[in-house]
Structure formats: C-alpha cells, structure tokens
Design a protein around this motif. Structure first.
Motif, short mmCIF file in Angstrom:
data_model
loop_
_atom_site.label_atom_id
_atom_site.label_comp_id
_atom_site.label_asym_id
_atom_site.label_seq_id
_atom_site.Cartn_x
_atom_site.Cartn_y
_atom_site.Cartn_z
N LEU A 58 -8.93 -10.98 3.45
CA LEU A 58 -7.87 -10.05 3.13
C LEU A 58 -7.15 -9.68 4.42
O LEU A 58 -7.78 -9.42 5.43
CB LEU A 58 -8.49 -8.80 2.49
CG LEU A 58 -7.57 -7.70 2.02
CD1 LEU A 58 -6.71 -8.19 0.85
CD2 LEU A 58 -8.40 -6.49 1.59
N ASN A 59 -5.83 -9.69 4.39
CA ASN A 59 -5.02 -9.35 5.56
C ASN A 59 -4.16 -8.15 5.26
O ASN A 59 -3.63 -8.02 4.16
CB ASN A 59 -4.12 -10.53 5.94
CG ASN A 59 -4.88 -11.69 6.49
OD1 ASN A 59 -5.14 -11.78 7.67
ND2 ASN A 59 -5.29 -12.61 5.62
N ARG A 60 -4.00 -7.28 6.26
CA ARG A 60 -3.13 -6.12 6.13
C ARG A 60 -2.05 -6.23 7.19
O ARG A 60 -2.33 -6.35 8.38
CB ARG A 60 -3.92 -4.83 6.36
CG ARG A 60 -3.07 -3.58 6.29
CD ARG A 60 -3.90 -2.34 6.65
NE ARG A 60 -3.10 -1.14 6.56
CZ ARG A 60 -2.34 -0.65 7.54
NH1 ARG A 60 -2.28 -1.26 8.71
NH2 ARG A 60 -1.64 0.45 7.35
N ARG A 104 -4.46 -2.02 -6.10
CA ARG A 104 -4.56 -0.77 -5.35
C ARG A 104 -5.41 0.23 -6.14
O ARG A 104 -5.19 0.43 -7.33
CB ARG A 104 -3.17 -0.19 -5.09
CG ARG A 104 -3.21 1.03 -4.19
CD ARG A 104 -1.86 1.43 -3.73
NE ARG A 104 -1.01 1.81 -4.84
CZ ARG A 104 0.29 2.03 -4.73
NH1 ARG A 104 0.88 1.89 -3.59
NH2 ARG A 104 0.99 2.37 -5.78
N ARG A 141 -7.26 -8.64 9.87
CA ARG A 141 -8.00 -9.46 8.91
C ARG A 141 -9.33 -8.82 8.57
O ARG A 141 -10.05 -8.35 9.45
CB ARG A 141 -8.23 -10.85 9.47
CG ARG A 141 -9.00 -11.74 8.53
CD ARG A 141 -9.17 -13.14 9.10
NE ARG A 141 -10.01 -13.92 8.23
CZ ARG A 141 -11.00 -14.70 8.64
NH1 ARG A 141 -11.25 -14.82 9.92
NH2 ARG A 141 -11.73 -15.36 7.77
N VAL A 175 -5.25 -8.83 -5.82
CA VAL A 175 -5.26 -7.61 -5.00
C VAL A 175 -4.74 -6.48 -5.88
O VAL A 175 -3.66 -6.57 -6.46
CB VAL A 175 -4.35 -7.77 -3.75
CG1 VAL A 175 -4.44 -6.55 -2.87
CG2 VAL A 175 -4.74 -9.02 -2.97
N TRP A 197 -0.81 -5.78 1.74
CA TRP A 197 -2.16 -6.32 1.63
C TRP A 197 -2.04 -7.70 1.01
O TRP A 197 -1.48 -7.85 -0.08
CB TRP A 197 -3.03 -5.40 0.78
CG TRP A 197 -3.30 -4.10 1.46
CD1 TRP A 197 -2.54 -2.98 1.41
CD2 TRP A 197 -4.41 -3.81 2.31
NE1 TRP A 197 -3.11 -1.98 2.18
CE2 TRP A 197 -4.27 -2.47 2.74
CE3 TRP A 197 -5.52 -4.54 2.76
CZ2 TRP A 197 -5.19 -1.86 3.59
CZ3 TRP A 197 -6.43 -3.92 3.59
CH2 TRP A 197 -6.27 -2.60 3.99
N GLY A 212 0.84 -1.20 0.00
CA GLY A 212 0.00 0.00 0.00
C GLY A 212 0.87 1.24 0.00
O GLY A 212 2.09 1.17 0.21
#
Length: 92
Positions: A55-57, A90, A67, A88, A48, A42
């Motif tokens: 989806l995990n950050r 952006r 999560r 994924v 990400w 990101g």
C-alpha cells in the motif's frame, strides 16, 4: 483517474486530470513493479494506492510516497497481512 504504464522493467504511474485546464499530470509510484490496483483519497487529501507490492500513500503537501508492506513489519501491530492489495476502502 488511474493510469498504468508498462515497460521493461515494469514502471507504474498514477495520473491526475484537471478538467478545468485539460492538463494531465503523471506521478511515478516508487515501488518497483507496483501495478496500481485500487486508489482512494483520504480525508486529508492524501492518495492511498493499493498495488501488488503493498500500500502506498502519496502526501498531498510534499508529493512523496510512503510504502506500507507486509514483509518488514510482519507481526507488528497495524502491519499488512499481505502485500497484494485488491481493494482500498476508507474506514469511518
């Protein structure tokens, strides 16, 4: 760079390679059986990671994962429509 390690039960990891030092660092994704499918950085340096279970950050400052998934937030504004994340991207 993405790496997946499988055992019983399935555990998943992502890895970071430092070309200057040659060091490889692994990070466990805390969601059980979450196989990494897609990954993108990101603008804030967070990673990400799309998996079969949401989806995990990964926060760059703390190293902690957050999560996002469809189950608990279904119908809420901004919730995921499905937990199986194939890619994924952006947003601009």
């Amino acid at each position: 760079m993405l790496q997946q390690q499988t055992a019983n039960p399935v555990t998943s990891k992502i890895g970071r390679f430092n070309p200057d030092s040659g060091a490889f660092t692994e990070f466990d994704i805390p969601t059980p059986n979450a196989k990494p499918i897609g990954i993108i950085p990101g603008p804030d340096g967070a990673l990400w990671i799309g998996t079969q279970h949401g989806l995990n950050r990964r926060d760059p400052a703390t190293g902690r994962f957050q999560r996002f998934h469809a189950g608990a937030e279904a119908g809420a504004a901004g919730a995921l429509g499905n937990d199986y994340i194939l890619t994924v991207h952006r947003d601009r």
